[in-house]
Design a protein around this motif. Structure first.
Motif, PDB file in Angstrom:
ATOM      1  N   UNK A 180       0.807  -1.224   0.000  1.00  0.00           N
ATOM      2  CA  UNK A 180       0.000   0.000   0.000  1.00  0.00           C
ATOM      3  C   UNK A 180       0.845   1.280   0.000  1.00  0.00           C
ATOM      4  N   UNK A 181       2.100   1.187  -0.408  1.00  0.00           N
ATOM      5  CA  UNK A 181       2.962   2.375  -0.409  1.00  0.00           C
ATOM      6  C   UNK A 181       2.401   3.451  -1.337  1.00  0.00           C
ATOM      7  N   UNK A 182       1.878   3.060  -2.491  1.00  0.00           N
ATOM      8  CA  UNK A 182       1.345   4.027  -3.452  1.00  0.00           C
ATOM      9  C   UNK A 182       0.140   4.757  -2.858  1.00  0.00           C
ATOM     10  N   UNK A 183      -0.773   3.995  -2.229  1.00  0.00           N
ATOM     11  CA  UNK A 183      -1.969   4.600  -1.650  1.00  0.00           C
ATOM     12  C   UNK A 183      -1.592   5.541  -0.492  1.00  0.00           C
ATOM     13  N   UNK A 184      -0.659   5.122   0.331  1.00  0.00           N
ATOM     14  CA  UNK A 184      -0.240   5.966   1.451  1.00  0.00           C
ATOM     15  C   UNK A 184       0.362   7.273   0.941  1.00  0.00           C
ATOM     16  N   UNK A 185       1.241   7.205  -0.035  1.00  0.00           N
ATOM     17  CA  UNK A 185       1.873   8.400  -0.581  1.00  0.00           C
ATOM     18  C   UNK A 185       0.843   9.353  -1.158  1.00  0.00           C
ATOM     19  N   UNK A 186      -0.100   8.841  -1.941  1.00  0.00           N
ATOM     20  CA  UNK A 186      -1.088   9.699  -2.593  1.00  0.00           C
ATOM     21  C   UNK A 186      -1.985  10.391  -1.581  1.00  0.00           C
ATOM     22  N   UNK A 187      -2.460   9.642  -0.579  1.00  0.00           N
ATOM     23  CA  UNK A 187      -3.375  10.245   0.392  1.00  0.00           C
ATOM     24  C   UNK A 187      -2.660  11.265   1.288  1.00  0.00           C
ATOM     25  N   UNK A 188      -1.445  10.975   1.690  1.00  0.00           N
ATOM     26  CA  UNK A 188      -0.712  11.927   2.530  1.00  0.00           C
ATOM     27  C   UNK A 188      -0.339  13.161   1.717  1.00  0.00           C
ATOM     28  N   UNK A 189      -0.019  12.982   0.460  1.00  0.00           N
ATOM     29  CA  UNK A 189       0.293  14.126  -0.390  1.00  0.00           C
ATOM     30  C   UNK A 189      -0.905  15.061  -0.501  1.00  0.00           C
ATOM     31  N   UNK A 190      -2.093  14.511  -0.712  1.00  0.00           N
ATOM     32  CA  UNK A 190      -3.306  15.326  -0.787  1.00  0.00           C
ATOM     33  C   UNK A 190      -3.574  16.029   0.541  1.00  0.00           C
ATOM     34  N   UNK A 191      -3.376  15.314   1.658  1.00  0.00           N
ATOM     35  CA  UNK A 191      -3.627  15.895   2.971  1.00  0.00           C
ATOM     36  C   UNK A 191      -2.647  17.049   3.242  1.00  0.00           C
ATOM     37  N   UNK A 192      -1.385  16.863   2.935  1.00  0.00           N
ATOM     38  CA  UNK A 192      -0.376  17.905   3.175  1.00  0.00           C
ATOM     39  C   UNK A 192      -0.688  19.137   2.331  1.00  0.00           C
ATOM     40  N   UNK A 193      -1.024  18.947   1.069  1.00  0.00           N
ATOM     41  CA  UNK A 193      -1.351  20.079   0.203  1.00  0.00           C
ATOM     42  C   UNK A 193      -2.546  20.854   0.739  1.00  0.00           C
ATOM     43  N   UNK A 194      -3.570  20.137   1.192  1.00  0.00           N
ATOM     44  CA  UNK A 194      -4.765  20.785   1.733  1.00  0.00           C
ATOM     45  C   UNK A 194      -4.430  21.562   3.007  1.00  0.00           C
ATOM     46  N   UNK A 195      -3.636  20.982   3.881  1.00  0.00           N
ATOM     47  CA  UNK A 195      -3.298  21.636   5.144  1.00  0.00           C
ATOM     48  C   UNK A 195      -2.457  22.889   4.912  1.00  0.00           C
ATOM     49  N   UNK A 196      -1.488  22.817   4.021  1.00  0.00           N
ATOM     50  CA  UNK A 196      -0.648  23.988   3.743  1.00  0.00           C
ATOM     51  C   UNK A 196      -1.489  25.102   3.140  1.00  0.00           C
ATOM     52  N   UNK A 197      -2.412  24.742   2.270  1.00  0.00           N
ATOM     53  CA  UNK A 197      -3.289  25.754   1.668  1.00  0.00           C
ATOM     54  C   UNK A 197      -4.133  26.445   2.729  1.00  0.00           C
ATOM     55  N   UNK A 198      -4.671  25.684   3.665  1.00  0.00           N
ATOM     56  CA  UNK A 198      -5.472  26.277   4.727  1.00  0.00           C
ATOM     57  C   UNK A 198      -4.612  27.131   5.657  1.00  0.00           C
ATOM     58  N   UNK A 199      -3.411  26.672   5.956  1.00  0.00           N
ATOM     59  CA  UNK A 199      -2.538  27.437   6.858  1.00  0.00           C
ATOM     60  C   UNK A 199      -2.185  28.801   6.267  1.00  0.00           C
ATOM     61  N   UNK A 200      -1.894  28.844   4.987  1.00  0.00           N
ATOM     62  CA  UNK A 200      -1.446  30.089   4.375  1.00  0.00           C
ATOM     63  C   UNK A 200      -2.596  30.976   3.932  1.00  0.00           C
ATOM     64  N   UNK A 201      -3.828  30.498   4.081  1.00  0.00           N
ATOM     65  CA  UNK A 201      -4.968  31.320   3.673  1.00  0.00           C
ATOM     66  C   UNK A 201      -5.806  31.797   4.846  1.00  0.00           C
TER      67      UNK A 201
END
Length: 836
Positions: free
Chosen positions: A655-676
């Motif tokens: 499940x390395x691919x699934x873990x990478x994709x979901x964490x990548x989406x979560x990190x992008x969303x969190x950074x966007x919220x933090x900077x906005x």
């Protein structure tokens, strides 16, 4: 009449001595130097004297040129013709706009080597217009580029003779030295100046005691006037930068701090100069400067000190000082640094013996050095990490000892630093970034100490809790045999494997030929370790440009981020915990399957920041994602640039691919919220289901907080009643509301001051390292003085010594901002420039 003849003879003798000294220094500058250096050194005056399309440095616009009293000899004319097809016979002699050319620094001295830079002052007396000076500087830049193409590092400084009289602080020796040193820069010039072309320096003629023919004069300028009136000198034949006056305690402090800064890139050279400043300050206020010794020797026609070699005289002064204070340890170090700077390698057989080798051999014999000591220093290019770290530690301890002496000197003389707040912040912040030892920070050994630190074998061994060793990871440079490990000291220890591997990688122990071994209990499989190294090599470059002044003056920001998941722990291998009968394509890796388990059990954040620090943060357990995200986001201020790159590496077998994709989406969303996030409320939040529990990330004004609610009633009650605890700031009432513009630069880990002018004075907002705020209304007084006092407190306080790992010092000074009001009523924040 007798007076006139006596003074004329005196001036003629000084002039003759200066001319003879220039010839000796010219020969020494060229001795044992490569042909490329000869070409630049010899042709430079002609390139600035003439301005012609065939010559390097030409540009079509008019450029001030012509050097006073300069006439190239036949050798130079032939070189110009053979290399550039240039003939001066077709040209009229140019109007002289340049008074003189002088090299300074190590050139012509014992400290000069084939690796030395060539620093030259282009001295002007004419009142050049701004566009003329800009054109001359552009021509200088073109000549520097020509020299660089030949492999010579040439720097030309256009210097007006009034610079030091008027106390102009433009930089002459590199970034940000301008306000750090002023008269001490002139002192270095006078003690090491070597005439290349043009007028002689008048300073060498004027007696330090201002006594001429038995008559005492009140000032340096009155002495000059007396010489002119007596017809002893023709003022137009000489160039004058002024006397060495007003050498203050404040300048010693700033210049010493600047040398600490220089030690980052040139440790061996900086040690000698730092200790020279310490020796000067030890005698303060009686300024017995080497430049004055040089002047006295010239006036007496006394060519001792090996023909007034500036580096030899520096070493002698420092040696005398360290003997006086009985500091043999630092004396041994400064001798080693001096030897390495000269770079003559006396243990190698060389039939072409130069004057530098002869002089250096005499010195090492006087020091009582044996062949083994010399051979060890000569082999410094082959030093490995143990020797490089040892010299790095000794250098650092020496620098910090000098800094402690400087603090004592500052308190003794009530120093009020004259260095500008911006320069002080930049200087100290780079020192902080390089020298400060902090948890999670990867210590980088100075790469200038040795050329090759790589090892053929590296063994990483994990030790669990026992009574002998600290639990954690150890790295050895041997194969993992019992005999090899038990008889050798480990290279480095860390609780985190990622930090230990990063230490090896960024300190260049790892090459393409390095073989890795892994020992973690019964697990000897190096597959993950090899993959980790490969990921580091593919994502992070070791050599990066130095941090810019803008970056060092601003808040620290993440530039390159690697998120490493499940390097050691891997729940996907546990068949009893994880059932793969679940729908993998829609599974939540943070709340997976019927048991609602988080498949992420460990996270390492490895990043390089805008100050070029390498940091590693380790998180483990079922909630490690929550801890990692909160920590990461709270290290981002609201106006921060997005990281240049974010890369996620997952080391799970399944499940390395699934873990990478979901964490990548979560990190992008969190950074966007933090900077906005723009308001201090809880309206922006992100719900997460992790390991069977409901968690909420609240994106607040000054940071991110994490809360767990058992049910929706608790959550909505908390939001509606504004009762969520743990905010970075809790404003009591509207009258104490912070300006929203502060949000854009508020950053954890540093103290920040914000000034806002009012009719009664100014308001002051102070955010501490945790973004907790203090507000002071209608302050009175001078803001610049306040900034100076705050900086002095931090710069001169013994409390800033951490005495952890080489007695490092916390150089992370506060930041200062000004809130400005535009005509339309809006506000903006700019860096405080210290001008009222």
């Amino acid at each position: 009449m007798i007076f006139k003849i006596t003074m004329q003879e005196y001036v003629a003798q000084v002039k003759q001595t200066l001319v003879e000294l220039a010839l000796i220094k010219r020969e020494r500058a060229l001795d044992a130097m490569p042909d490329s250096f000869h070409q630049v050194f010899l042709l430079l005056p002609a390139l600035l004297h003439y301005h012609h399309p065939n010559l390097p440095g030409y540009m079509p616009e008019p450029v001030p040129n012509g050097i006073s009293f300069y006439q190239p000899d036949k050798v130079i004319i032939d070189k110009l013709y053979s290399q550039f097809a240039f003939e001066d016979s077709a040209l009229t002699q140019p109007t002289t706009k340049i008074s003189a050319l002088y090299s300074m620094g190590s050139t012509c001295s014992l400290g000069q080597s084939i690796d030395s830079d060539l620093d030259v002052w282009v001295c002007i007396e004419q009142n050049l217009h701004a566009d003329e000076r800009a054109a001359l500087q552009q021509k200088c830049t073109l000549i520097e580029q020509w020299a660089s193409s030949l492999g010579v590092q040439l720097t030309l400084f256009v210097v007006n003779v009034d610079r030091f009289r008027d106390k102009h602080h433009e930089c002459l020796m590199g970034e940000n030295c301008g306000s750090a040193q002023h008269m001490l820069l002139l002192e270095e010039f006078y003690r090491s100046a070597n005439l290349l072309a043009g007028k002689l320096l008048l300073w060498y003629v004027i007696p330090d005691n201002f006594v001429i023919n038995g008559q005492q004069y009140d000032s340096y300028d009155e002495c000059i006037l007396a010489l002119i009136v007596s017809n002893a000198i023709n003022r137009e034949d000489w160039i004058d930068f002024g006397s060495l006056v007003d050498l203050s305690a404040e300048e010693y402090f700033g210049a010493s701090l600047w040398q600490l800064y220089k030690s980052i890139d040139s440790p061996f050279k900086a040690v000698l100069k730092t200790l020279l400043l310490e020796a000067y300050s030890w005698q303060y206020p009686e300024n017995k400067l080497i430049a004055c010794e040089v002047k006295q020797a010239i006036q007496q026609n006394n060519m001792q000190y090996f023909c007034l070699d500036s580096y030899y005289m520096m070493l002698k002064r420092v040696t005398d000082y360290l003997h006086a204070v009985n500091d043999q340890q630092r004396l041994n170090l400064v001798r080693s640094c001096f030897y390495l700077k000269v770079n003559e390698k006396l243990s190698f057989q060389d039939t072409n013996t130069s004057w530098r080798q002869l002089l250096l051999r005499k010195l090492v014999n006087d020091w009582g050095w044996h062949h083994e000591e010399i051979a060890n220093l000569d082999g410094c290019d082959g030093w490995k990490i143990e020797q490089a770290r040892q010299i790095h530690e000794v250098l650092l301890q020496t620098m910090m000892t000098g800094y402690r002496h400087l603090l004592s000197f500052g308190r003794r003389n009530n120093v009020e630093s004259l260095i500008s707040p911006k320069d002080l912040a930049i200087l100290t912040r780079k020192l902080y970034a390089v020298y400060e030892v902090l948890p999670g920070k990867v210590t980088i050994i100075n790469s200038n100490i040795s050329n090759d630190l790589s090892e053929p074998y590296l063994t990483f061994i994990h030790v669990k809790n026992d009574r002998v060793n600290r639990p954690g990871w150890y790295v050895y440079k041997q194969k993992p045999t019992f005999e090899s490990i038990i008889s050798h000291q480990y290279l480095e220890y860390s609780h985190s494997l990622v930090k230990l591997v990063a230490w090896c990688y960024f300190n260049r122990l790892i090459s393409d030929k390095t073989q890795f071994f892994y020992r973690d209990g019964d697990n000897h499989n190096p597959t993950k370790l090899n993959q980790l190294v490969a990921d580091l090599q593919s994502y992070f470059t070791i050599d990066v440009p130095s941090a810019s002044e803008e970056a060092l003056y601003g808040p620290c920001e993440i530039r390159h981020l690697a998120i490493m998941i499940n390097l050691k722990e891997d729940l996907t291998l546990d068949e009893q915990q994880v059932s793969f009968e679940d729908d993998l394509s829609h599974g939540n890796v943070l709340n997976f399957g019927e048991k609602e388990l988080s498949l992420i059990q460990s996270i390492n954040l490895l990043y390089r920041n805008s100050w070029n620090e390498i940091r590693v943060l380790h998180f483990s357990g079922s909630l490690c994602v929550l801890d990692a995200i909160k920590t990461l986001l709270n290290r981002m201020h609201k106006d921060a640039d997005l990281p240049n790159a974010i890369k996620i590496f997952c080391y799970s077998q399944y499940l390395a691919k699934e873990i990478k994709e979901q964490i990548e989406q979560l990190i992008e969303r969190c950074i966007d919220l933090r900077l906005s996030t723009t308001k201090n409320n809880s309206e922006q939040f992100l719900p997460l289901r992790i390991n069977g529990s409901s968690w909420y990330l609240f994106f607040e004004r000054f940071g991110v907080s994490v809360h767990q609610f058992d049910n929706s009633i608790d959550f909505y009650g908390a939001v509606s009643n504004n009762k969520v605890q743990g905010r970075a700031l809790n404003i009591q009432d509207e009258s104490n509301e912070l300006p929203n513009e502060i949000d854009s630069v508020a950053c954890e880990g540093i103290i920040q001051f914000f000034f806002e002018d009012t009719q009664e004075g100014f308001d002051l907002y102070i955010l501490n390292e945790n973004n907790q705020v203090e507000i002071y209304r209608n302050c009175n007084g001078n803001k610049q003085n306040m900034v100076r006092d705050v900086n002095s407190f931090y710069a001169l306080s013994d409390d800033r010594f951490t005495f952890v790992a080489s007695s490092s010092v916390n150089f992370n000074l506060p930041q200062f901002y000004q809130i400005l009001h535009d005509s339309d009523g809006s506000k903006k924040i700019v860096l405080f420039n210290g001008i009222e």
